[in-house]
Design a protein around this motif. Structure first.
Motif, PDB file in Angstrom:
ATOM      1  N   TRP A   1       0.918  -1.279  -0.041  1.00  0.00           N
ATOM      2  CA  TRP A   1      -0.026  -0.050   0.084  1.00  0.00           C
ATOM      3  C   TRP A   1       0.677   1.201   0.171  1.00  0.00           C
ATOM      4  O   TRP A   1       1.656   1.463   0.989  1.00  0.00           O
ATOM      5  CB  TRP A   1      -0.877   0.030   1.340  1.00  0.00           C
ATOM      6  CG  TRP A   1      -2.291   0.871   1.158  1.00  0.00           C
ATOM      7  CD1 TRP A   1      -2.602   1.537   0.006  1.00  0.00           C
ATOM      8  CD2 TRP A   1      -2.951   1.111   2.317  1.00  0.00           C
ATOM      9  NE1 TRP A   1      -3.758   2.093   0.473  1.00  0.00           N
ATOM     10  CE2 TRP A   1      -3.849   1.894   1.676  1.00  0.00           C
ATOM     11  CE3 TRP A   1      -2.865   0.868   3.627  1.00  0.00           C
ATOM     12  CZ2 TRP A   1      -5.113   2.495   2.527  1.00  0.00           C
ATOM     13  CZ3 TRP A   1      -3.936   1.331   4.508  1.00  0.00           C
ATOM     14  CH2 TRP A   1      -4.931   2.106   3.787  1.00  0.00           C
ATOM     15  N   ASP A   2       0.745   1.764  -1.099  1.00  0.00           N
ATOM     16  CA  ASP A   2       1.763   3.227  -1.079  1.00  0.00           C
ATOM     17  C   ASP A   2       1.243   4.623  -0.641  1.00  0.00           C
ATOM     18  O   ASP A   2       1.813   5.478  -1.083  1.00  0.00           O
ATOM     19  CB  ASP A   2       2.013   3.354  -2.616  1.00  0.00           C
ATOM     20  CG  ASP A   2       0.902   3.448  -3.705  1.00  0.00           C
ATOM     21  OD1 ASP A   2      -0.246   3.034  -3.530  1.00  0.00           O
ATOM     22  OD2 ASP A   2       1.167   3.889  -4.805  1.00  0.00           O
ATOM     23  N   ARG A   3       0.302   4.443   0.133  1.00  0.00           N
ATOM     24  CA  ARG A   3      -0.129   5.478   0.747  1.00  0.00           C
ATOM     25  C   ARG A   3       0.149   5.938   2.360  1.00  0.00           C
ATOM     26  O   ARG A   3      -0.181   6.805   2.962  1.00  0.00           O
ATOM     27  CB  ARG A   3      -1.917   5.695   0.946  1.00  0.00           C
ATOM     28  CG  ARG A   3      -2.340   5.569  -0.298  1.00  0.00           C
ATOM     29  CD  ARG A   3      -4.047   5.725  -0.278  1.00  0.00           C
ATOM     30  NE  ARG A   3      -4.555   5.952  -1.532  1.00  0.00           N
ATOM     31  CZ  ARG A   3      -5.792   6.059  -1.758  1.00  0.00           C
ATOM     32  NH1 ARG A   3      -6.474   6.513  -0.576  1.00  0.00           N
ATOM     33  NH2 ARG A   3      -6.500   6.153  -2.843  1.00  0.00           N
TER      34      ARG A   3
END
Length: 74
Positions: free
Chosen positions: A37-39
């Motif tokens: 998850w790149d957030r």
């Protein structure tokens, strides 16, 4: 008739084993979330490193829990 001489685990030990398994799954999910998850506001290298460390920590905790259970049975 065959008799089973193995001692049954106490309720406390069974609860701790289930709790340890749940903690392992939580660490695995958290590490996977960090990796995929790149957030999170971290760079890709930091996410892979931190997620990998969390997953490895969960594996080590679970392995120690299983080893402890085996030693207590003897």
């Amino acid at each position: 008739m065959l008799q089973n001489n193995k001692k049954q685990k106490s309720l406390n030990r069974r609860f701790l084993l289930i709790l340890g398994g749940a903690a392992f799954i939580c660490f695995l999910v958290l590490g996977s979330m960090l990796i995929f998850w790149d957030r999170f506001g971290l760079s890709q290298t930091q996410r892979f490193a931190f997620g990998g460390v969390i997953i490895i920590y969960g594996i080590i905790r679970f392995a120690r829990l299983l080893r402890k259970e085996k030693n207590e049975e003897e």
